[in-house]
Design a protein around this motif. Structure first.
Motif, short mmCIF file in Angstrom:
data_model
loop_
_atom_site.label_atom_id
_atom_site.label_comp_id
_atom_site.label_asym_id
_atom_site.label_seq_id
_atom_site.Cartn_x
_atom_site.Cartn_y
_atom_site.Cartn_z
N ARG A 122 -11.54 2.31 -0.40
CA ARG A 122 -10.70 1.18 -0.77
C ARG A 122 -9.77 1.59 -1.90
NH1 ARG A 122 -13.81 -4.51 -0.81
NH2 ARG A 122 -11.62 -5.14 -0.77
N VAL A 123 -8.51 1.21 -1.79
CA VAL A 123 -7.48 1.59 -2.75
C VAL A 123 -7.19 0.41 -3.67
CG1 VAL A 123 -5.08 2.35 -3.00
CG2 VAL A 123 -6.46 3.17 -1.08
N ALA A 124 -7.06 0.68 -4.96
CA ALA A 124 -6.73 -0.38 -5.92
C ALA A 124 -5.33 -0.91 -5.65
CB ALA A 124 -6.83 0.16 -7.34
N GLY A 125 -5.18 -2.23 -5.65
CA GLY A 125 -3.86 -2.83 -5.47
C GLY A 125 -3.02 -2.73 -6.72
N ARG A 126 -1.72 -2.96 -6.57
CA ARG A 126 -0.81 -2.89 -7.71
C ARG A 126 -0.95 -4.12 -8.61
NH1 ARG A 126 4.93 -0.92 -5.00
NH2 ARG A 126 4.22 1.11 -4.26
N HIS A 127 -0.62 -3.93 -9.88
CA HIS A 127 -0.53 -5.01 -10.86
C HIS A 127 -1.82 -5.83 -10.94
CE1 HIS A 127 3.63 -3.88 -10.74
NE2 HIS A 127 3.79 -4.32 -9.50
N ARG A 160 -11.43 12.51 -7.36
CA ARG A 160 -10.46 12.77 -6.31
C ARG A 160 -10.98 13.93 -5.46
NH1 ARG A 160 -4.76 12.09 -6.48
NH2 ARG A 160 -4.82 11.93 -8.75
N ASP A 161 -10.79 13.86 -4.14
CA ASP A 161 -11.25 14.92 -3.24
C ASP A 161 -10.15 15.97 -3.11
OD1 ASP A 161 -12.29 16.55 -1.31
OD2 ASP A 161 -12.65 14.97 0.17
N GLU A 162 -10.33 17.09 -3.78
CA GLU A 162 -9.33 18.15 -3.74
C GLU A 162 -9.30 18.87 -2.39
OE1 GLU A 162 -7.21 18.41 -6.02
OE2 GLU A 162 -8.15 17.17 -7.57
N ASP A 184 -0.62 8.76 -8.01
CA ASP A 184 -1.89 8.04 -7.99
C ASP A 184 -2.62 8.34 -9.29
OD1 ASP A 184 -4.46 7.04 -7.64
OD2 ASP A 184 -4.52 7.54 -5.51
N ARG A 185 -2.59 7.39 -10.22
CA ARG A 185 -3.20 7.57 -11.54
C ARG A 185 -4.45 6.71 -11.71
NH1 ARG A 185 2.42 7.30 -12.55
NH2 ARG A 185 3.29 9.31 -13.20
N ARG A 240 -8.53 7.48 -3.29
CA ARG A 240 -7.46 8.11 -4.05
C ARG A 240 -6.50 8.85 -3.12
NH1 ARG A 240 -8.70 9.67 -9.22
NH2 ARG A 240 -6.47 10.11 -9.38
N TYR A 241 -5.21 8.78 -3.44
CA TYR A 241 -4.21 9.53 -2.68
C TYR A 241 -3.97 10.89 -3.33
CZ TYR A 241 -2.92 5.44 0.09
OH TYR A 241 -2.94 4.37 0.95
N PRO A 242 -3.81 11.94 -2.54
CA PRO A 242 -3.53 13.27 -3.11
C PRO A 242 -2.08 13.39 -3.54
CG PRO A 242 -3.60 13.43 -0.73
CD PRO A 242 -3.95 12.00 -1.07
N HIS A 243 -1.72 12.63 -4.55
CA HIS A 243 -0.33 12.60 -5.02
C HIS A 243 -0.34 12.33 -6.51
CE1 HIS A 243 3.84 11.26 -5.53
NE2 HIS A 243 4.10 11.90 -4.40
N PRO A 244 0.56 12.96 -7.28
CA PRO A 244 0.56 12.76 -8.73
C PRO A 244 0.78 11.31 -9.16
CG PRO A 244 1.97 14.61 -8.11
CD PRO A 244 1.52 13.98 -6.85
#
Length: 211
Positions: free
Chosen positions: A123-128, A95-97, A89-90, A83-87
Motif C-alpha cells: 500500500r502506497v501513502a497518499g499525498r497530503h 525499500r526493496d533495492e 519517493d521520500r 515504495r517506488y524505486p524513484h528519488p
C-alpha cells in the motif's frame, strides 16, 4: 515574420498514432528483431526481489470487442513495502533495492494477451496526508489508432477492504465503473494470476486517467 503567439493563439500540433514501428523501437524481440544485448523492460523483478510473486495479464479490446493485437503496455508499481524505486519517493521505511518497479511488453500478435511476472505491491501513502492507497499497478497503453497513451490502474479483487478505502477508486463515479479496474484472481499452477481486460470504448469502457 510574425510568431503565432503574437497573433494571440498557438496552432495545434499535428497528432500521430504510435504506428507500426513502435515494436521495433521499444520491444524489438517481439517484432522478430533481436538487436539488443540487454532488452530493457521485460520484467520488473529479479532473483532477490522481496514479496509475493504473482502474474498480471489481460487483453485489450476496442469498442466493437475486437482484440487489439499490436498494443504496447508498460507498468509502474510500488515494491512490497509500498515504495517506488524513484528519488521522488521520500516515504519513511524500507525499500526493496532488488525491485525495478517498471516493465514493458506487447500484446501477443496471435492471442492479444499481455502479461507480466511481478510481485504484489504494498500500500502506497497518499499525498497530503490522505489515507493509503490500495495495492495497485499503474498501466500505460499505446497502439495504432490512439493519439495519446492511455493511463489506467489494476487493483486486486482480494484486497476488498483496501479497495474500499482507496482515494482514487472512491473518486470514480458512478461507483459501478470502479469494477473496470479490479482484476479477478485465477491460478496459473502455483502462482496467483490477476486478470484484467481493458476496453478502449463501449459499454464496459475501462476508466482512464488524465495524468
Amino acid at each position: 515574420m510574425i510568431a503565432p503567439n503574437e497573433l494571440g493563439y498557438l496552432p495545434e500540433t499535428p497528432s500521430q498514432t504510435a504506428g507500426p514501428y513502435v515494436h521495433i523501437g521499444l520491444i524489438p524481440r517481439q517484432a522478430g528483431f533481436d538487436i539488443f544485448d540487454n532488452n530493457l523492460g521485460e520484467a520488473p523483478v529479479g532473483p532477490a526481489t522481496k514479496g509475493e510473486r504473482i502474474r498480471i495479464e489481460g487483453r485489450i479490446l476496442d469498442g466493437s470487442g475486437t482484440l487489439v493485437r499490436d498494443a504496447l503496455v508498460e507498468i509502474w508499481q510500488a515494491d512490497s513495502f509500498g515504495r517506488y524505486p524513484h528519488p521522488a519517493d521520500r516515504q519513511p521505511g524500507p525499500r526493496d533495492e532488488g525491485f525495478r518497479g517498471w516493465a514493458r511488453t506487447g500484446t501477443d500478435f496471435e492471442t492479444g494477451l499481455w502479461s507480466f511476472e511481478t510481485i504484489r505491491p504494498g500500500r502506497v501513502a497518499g499525498r497530503h496526508g490522505h489515507r493509503r492507497m490500495a495495492p495497485h499497478v499503474n498501466l500505460w497503453i499505446v497502439a495504432r489508432g490512439l493519439n495519446i497513451g492511455l493511463s489506467t490502474r489494476l487493483y486486486f479483487e482480494d484486497e476488498e477492504a483496501a479497495n474500499a478505502e482507496d482515494p482514487v477508486l472512491r473518486m470514480i463515479e458512478p461507483p459501478a465503473r470502479r469494477r473496470t479496474l479490479v482484476a479477478r484472481r485465477e491460478m496459473r499452477g502455483d502462482v496467483p494470476a490477476y486478470v484484467l481486460d481493458i476496453h478502449l470504448q463501449g459499454e464496459n469502457e475501462t476508466v482512464f486517467f488524465d495524468v
